[in-house]
Scaffold this motif. Sequence first.
Motif: not given
Length: 257
Positions: A202, A205, A219, A224-225, A243, A246-247
């Motif tokens: 977590e 990134v 992924i 997170d990506t 998918h 994330t941002h």
Amino acid sequence: MEKIKRYKAYCLDLDGTVYRGEAPVQEAAQFVSRLQEDGIEAFYVTNNASKTQDQLYEKLKRVGVQADKSRIMSSAVAAAKYIKRWYPGRTVYLIGSDGLKEALDAEGIERVEQQADIVLMGLDLQISYDKLSRACLEVQKGAVFLSTNKDLAFPSEQGFLPGNGSFTAVVSKATDVDPVFIGKPEIHMLEAIQQEWGFEKEDMVMIGDNYDTDIQAGIRFGIDTVHVNTGVTSMDAVMQKDHPATHLLENLGFWKH
Ligand SMILES: [Mg+2]
């Protein structure tokens, strides 16, 4: 500006994210500086296995990024770490250039011309029928088959030239053995960073311009990506994926902590 949570490991793709060929992506260099002001050194994650850590460090410097050299994770460095972790003490028949040779040397991995435990392929501009044949024979005799990345071609001024994935396919087709690929979209480079530096997922990134390699690697690894619209994949294309990242950012100048 988009407000994004804080991470401990910012893993940046290079080509299309930090630079394009020899040209800097200015917002990326500024982003790295802002992280450094906060006491955070970024990681650099590239499928390029032909350049050494020193060469990548110098290239980053030319585009205005003062990197921590030990945080440059190429698919060559990751391949050597993968071999050291899973096949300690085993020998390697190598097809590749300086980046790979240096990475194997750095981990104390022995290279041999025959009776190899492992065949490792990376981009080699001096590739020959003899080298490909030798790789095929070693794989047929049971050597573990590894390859730095599956990129079939890479861009040049004249057009697309054959990449390591194309030569790996020659050996794979001839032997009917599928290799383990180390580079993105596989997770091995991110896993090596996590292993070596002890991060929780977590806190990591993956940031990149290519959905099929960078974002997919993130992924698959379960972190997170962040997709940046400065390279291969357009933001529209990423938004249409099942998918998405994330941002999604136009560029790293839009990242606000
Ligand atoms: Mg890229």
